[in-house]
Design a protein around this motif. Sequence first.
Motif, PDB file in Angstrom:
ATOM      1  N   ALA A  81      36.758  79.117 106.708  1.00 41.74           N
ATOM      2  CA  ALA A  81      36.045  79.195 105.968  1.00 41.74           C
ATOM      3  C   ALA A  81      35.154  78.512 105.599  1.00 41.74           C
ATOM      4  N   THR A  82      35.285  76.683 106.198  1.00 42.76           N
ATOM      5  CA  THR A  82      34.764  75.606 106.055  1.00 42.76           C
ATOM      6  C   THR A  82      34.711  74.914 107.394  1.00 42.76           C
ATOM      7  N   VAL A  83      34.881  74.022 108.125  1.00 37.23           N
ATOM      8  CA  VAL A  83      34.927  73.362 109.124  1.00 37.23           C
ATOM      9  C   VAL A  83      33.927  74.415 110.137  1.00 37.23           C
ATOM     10  N   HIS A  84      34.891  75.874 110.295  1.00 37.37           N
ATOM     11  CA  HIS A  84      34.319  75.951 111.554  1.00 37.37           C
ATOM     12  C   HIS A  84      32.969  77.093 111.277  1.00 37.37           C
TER      13      HIS A  84
ATOM     14  N   ILE B 294      37.488  79.310 115.393  1.00 35.05           N
ATOM     15  CA  ILE B 294      37.806  80.267 115.086  1.00 35.05           C
ATOM     16  C   ILE B 294      37.397  80.402 113.328  1.00 35.05           C
ATOM     17  N   ALA B 295      35.993  80.901 113.011  1.00 31.61           N
ATOM     18  CA  ALA B 295      35.889  81.165 111.703  1.00 31.61           C
ATOM     19  C   ALA B 295      36.162  82.421 111.668  1.00 31.61           C
ATOM     20  N   ILE B 296      36.775  82.433 109.782  1.00 35.24           N
ATOM     21  CA  ILE B 296      36.686  83.633 109.348  1.00 35.24           C
ATOM     22  C   ILE B 296      35.686  83.368 108.633  1.00 35.24           C
ATOM     23  N   ALA B 297      34.717  85.320 108.234  1.00 35.85           N
ATOM     24  CA  ALA B 297      33.731  85.647 106.958  1.00 35.85           C
ATOM     25  C   ALA B 297      33.444  87.157 106.383  1.00 35.85           C
TER      26      ALA B 297
END
Length: 416
Positions: free
Chosen positions: A348-351, A310-313
């Motif tokens: 907000a980093t790895v993914h 899961i990424a957040i943008a």
Amino acid sequence: MSSTLWRNARIMTFSGPDPWGAIERGALLADGTQLKWVGRDMDIPRGLDVAVENDLDGALVTPGLIDSHTHLVYAGQRAAEFELRLQGASYEQISRAGGGIRSTVAATRAASDEELFASAAARLDQLAADGVTTVEIKSGYGLALEHERRCLRVARRLGRERLVEVRTTCLAAHALPPEYGDGADEDDYIDAVCGWLAPLHAEGLIDAVDAYCERIAFSREQTARVFDEAKRLGLPVKLHAEQFSDCGGAALAASYGALSCDHLEYVSAQGVAAMAAAGTVAVLLPGAFYALRETRAPPIDALRRAGVPIAIATDHNPGSSPTLSLRLILNMACTLFGLTALEALRGATVHAARALGLSDRGRLASGLRADFAVWDLEEPAELVYWIGGNACRHVVCGGTRLDIAQGAATSASVRA
Ligand code: NIG
Ligand code: FE
């Protein structure tokens, strides 16, 4: 090139067995644009050729944040639509009435290259001031070859003239432009978009291809045609999928090995399973969910259980997510979607790096890019807990320090 050492920091590396990869009293050594060594102060190798040494005074250090979904290049603003929504109009109604994306397209087409660059650069600087070192920028407010090209060129120029790294995505299949009539000529427009990808790619303007698969935008079949052309050109794909309805976009994108599917409020169990099997990242965009006062959150538990990263943008755009603070969006990911602070920060980093197909950033370890943010905070959860405000002391992009206070987000920034 001589090395720069930063020491006396509380470093969250997101590397190694600990989920945070925490190093108390840690140090980072950069050589040029890369990290050469990361570890405890007391283990700093002897005999290093260190040109500059910085004592970070116990500050918190994280990988530079990565905003993996933005629409940063556009002209104008849509405050009037915000007011219409406050009076009860929905985003879909405004869009169907010719407002929404199309109104930004008109403003963007009318703006000069210089105006587009200046407004996007100011936005990019604000993202960087909040800890961002890599930004994905989509086109999609040109919707004609020459205007899509202009927006992508502006994005590339931002990458050259700013320290923050820019990845570009062609989102020509964002909406039907006015010259294509009202729905009747959608397939003709998709034909045109497919024809633009090769020249834009040949000009080095595209890192990935995106589309908006939604009942107010394009169908699965139309999306598939854009993806077929992207595949033919060897370009990775991503998709705005399942924002307001389940169109089966996530499963379609996964069948093309998509880097990411973004939004996903209405994704089905089959969509989640397909993403898990394909290794596709779920990019969640709580800013749009919040701004449009949506009530159905993405299926976080199903994504977790399936092991979908899961990424957040920010989804920064003038319609549905007019924000320039990725930290605020991380806070929303926790309060609105129920993510943990750790999940939000990994998002907000790895993914986020993975959502962009980048393996050289998003963590702090020897051999990776020297992209990190220095925070005047004690606990990493504070990055998510404070709502707004200034917390970032400075960021280092590719080994070069960018001074937030001076707003000096250019490559002329001092190396320190
Ligand atoms: O990601 N969903 C489509 N695109 C944007 C909104 C663009 C706009 O309203 O201008 C989004 O939310
Ligand atoms: Fe978007």
